[in-house]
Scaffold this active site. Sequence first.
Site, mmCIF file in Angstrom:
data_model
loop_
_atom_site.group_PDB
_atom_site.id
_atom_site.type_symbol
_atom_site.label_atom_id
_atom_site.label_comp_id
_atom_site.label_asym_id
_atom_site.label_seq_id
_atom_site.Cartn_x
_atom_site.Cartn_y
_atom_site.Cartn_z
ATOM 1 N N GLU A 51 0.889 -1.187 0.126
ATOM 2 C CA GLU A 51 0.017 -0.037 -0.151
ATOM 3 C C GLU A 51 0.788 1.284 0.203
ATOM 4 O OE1 GLU A 51 -0.644 -2.814 2.027
ATOM 5 O OE2 GLU A 51 -2.030 -3.278 0.600
ATOM 6 N N HIS B 116 -10.222 -5.678 8.719
ATOM 7 C CA HIS B 116 -10.998 -5.831 7.329
ATOM 8 C C HIS B 116 -12.103 -5.267 7.310
ATOM 9 C CE1 HIS B 116 -7.627 -8.748 6.508
ATOM 10 N NE2 HIS B 116 -7.806 -8.346 5.193
#
Lengths: 321, 334
Positions: free
Chosen positions: A61, A130
Amino acid sequence: MTREITYVQAIAEAIDEELERDEEVILFGEDVEEFGGNFGETEGLYEKHGRNRVRNTPLSEIGIAGMALGAAVGGIRPVAELQFADFAATAGDEVFNQIPKQPYVSGGQIEAPLTIFAPSGAGIGAGAQHSQSVHSWLGNVPGWVVVTATTPYDAKGLFKSAIRDNNPVFFLPHKMLSETKGEVPDEEYTLPLGEAAVEEDGEDVTVVATQLMFHRAKEAAAEVDADVEIVNPRTFAPLDTETIAESVRKTGRLVVVDETVERYGTQGHIANEIVENDFFSLDAPPKTIGVKDIPIPLSPPLEQEALPSADRIANGIESLF
Amino acid sequence: MTQNVSVDDDTARDLLEEMLRIDIFEEETKERFGEGEIPGFVHLSGGHEGSHVGMGAAMRDDDWLAVGGARLIGQYIAKGVPLPEIMAELYGRVGGSNKGHGGQMHVSDVDRRLYGHAATIGSGQNPAVGLGLAEEMKGTDNVAVTTIGDGGTSRGSFHTALVFAAYWDLPVVFIIENNEWAISTPAESLSPDHLSDYGIPHNMPTESIDGSDVEEVYHTVAEAIERARNGEGPTVIESRVVRLVPHFEGDKETYRDEEAYERAKEEKDPIENYRERLLENDVITEDELEDMVANIEAEVEEAVEFARESPEPEPEAAYDHVYQLPLYGQGEEQ
Ligand SMILES: Cc1ncc(C[n+]2csc(CCOP(=O)(O)OP(=O)(O)O)c2C)c(N)n1
C-alpha cells in the site's frame, strides 16, 4: 432512461468511462487486472483498456499510495485501489502525512489530482482489520476530500467526480453494499462533491446517515411514529454543514448515525456543528449513534452487536420526543 | 598525488562554483539561524556538496528531483532554485518558493521539476517512482532522481520503491548519500557492504562511489540517467560522503570520534579537494577563484536582503492551498 445495476458494476462503469474519456486517467492496485478486484469492482477494465492503463501492482500500500502521489504530481490522474479501507494505515505516512499535505506545504504549487478508493465498513464477518470505516481518520487530515457512497447511483456519479477533481480524493464504497442494486441513468452523469443530499423529506426529525447506515436508517424510519427526513452527507470532508443545518432548522431534531466508532467518530463532529452554530434550532439534544467502542469482532452476532442496528436507530429517534 | 580533471574546463569551473555557492549560502544560513532570523531547525550539508553538485550537473532541467535525507538546501541549489526564493522560504516569507508554507524541509519548485522533500525520511522514493511512471506514460524521456540518506534506507518505503521501480523498469535513479551517520546511529552497523547492494535482489545496476569527488558523481549519475532515459530502468548508487557538520545546528556531536572526524575534514572535504585539483591542473587561477567567491558572496547577500524585505504572510494565508477551490471543479475555471 435508467436501468438497474449493482453497486460494484456502477463503480466499474465509473472507472471505465473515465478511462475512456481522459487518457491521463490510469488505474492501479493489487489484483485489478484479470482478477477484477476483490468485489468485482474492476472487472472487465483490464481486458478493455490494456496493460498500460490498468496495472496490477506488487503487494504494498505504501507503493500504491506513494506512487499515486508522484504520478499525480507528474501530471497524470491515478485512480488507485487499496483492497480494504483498513489498509490506509499500512500506507500511513503516505495517507496521513504526504498526500494531503504536499499541496499545502508547496504553497499551492503541487497538485495531486489522485483518487484512492477502498471498500470500507463492517458486516461480512471480515474481522477487526478488514471491517473498519475510516472516514473519521481521514477527515482528521485537512487536504483530503473524503467521499462515501450509499447507492449505485451515488457510487457512479461521485466516483466520476472524484476522478475529475483536482484534489486528492479518498472514495469509500461500502463492501456490504457491493451486490445491492439500484437505478442508474443510461446517460453519462456526475454528482457534485462537497454537497449533501436530502434523500427523504420529513418534518419531525433529521437523520444523517450514509452507506449501510443510510439503509438501516430507512428501516428505522419506517418503524417509528415520526416523519423522518434523511440526509446523506456524501462527502465527509469538507462537510456540507449547511444542508444538514437547514434540515434541522425545519425539523428541530437531529440524529447522526455513522459507522465510525462513537468515541471520536464523525457523528460527534456533525452534531457539534449544529450545536455550536444552530443551537436554538434544536428542540432536543442531538443523538449520536455509531459503532460501539470496540474493534469489529468476527462472529456475526458479535459483529452486529458492534454496529448500529435499525432498532438502535429507531430507539435513538424516539428518545428525542 | 595530483588528480587529473576529467571534464572540460568550463564544466569544471561550473562544478566548483556551484559547490562554493552551496557552501557560502549555507554559511550565511547558519549565521542567520544563529541570529534567530530563521525559524525551525536547519540541517546543513557540509561534506555533501560534491554529491549534490555532481548529481545536479548530470540532470537535465526537465528531469525531476525528489529530495530525501536531511541535507536539503544544497540539493535545492543544485536543482537551480534561485537563492532569494530559497532564503525567503527559510525565513517563512511570502517571497519564498512555497510562500512560507514549507520552510527548510519542504522547498519545492514544480516549474524547475523539484518535487520537494518528504520530511518523514524515506517517503519521497515512492512518489519519485510515480513521477517516473508519469513521464513514461506521457512518452517523454525525462527521469526522476531521488536521494536518501543511509538512515532512510532502513525504512520499508525505500525498499518498496525499489520493488515498484523494478516491476515496470521505470526511469528512476536512486542515490543514497551515505554520510556514515543517521543523527548518531552509525551506518557501519547496517549489514550490506555497500548500501547500493540493496538494489542487487532487484537486478538493478548498482554502484558505490566516492561521493566527495564531484566528477565521479557527475559521471556515474550521468550514466545511470542515460540508461534510464533509454528505457533500461532504475539504478541504485551509493554516494559515500562525510558529514562535516552537525546533524542539525545545535547538535553537540558527542557520538563522534574526534580523531576520525579531524581526519575526515582533512581528507574528504569535496570543495577543498576540488579547488586544489583545479588550481594544480591550471583550470583556474587564485585570482579567478577570488572573483568567483566575491560574486557568490554578493549573490548570497542579495538573497538575504530579498528574504528580509519580503513580507511575512498575512495570517489569513494559513487557509490557502488546503484544497483547490471550487471543489468539484469539473468544467469550471479553477
Ligand atoms: C520517518 C522518520 N523518522 C525519523 C525522522 C527523524 N530524523 C530526521 S533526520 C534523521 C536521520 C537521517 O539520517 P540519514 O537518512 O542518514 O540522513 P542524513 O541526516 O545523514 O543526511 C532522523 C532520524 C524523520 N524525519 N523521519
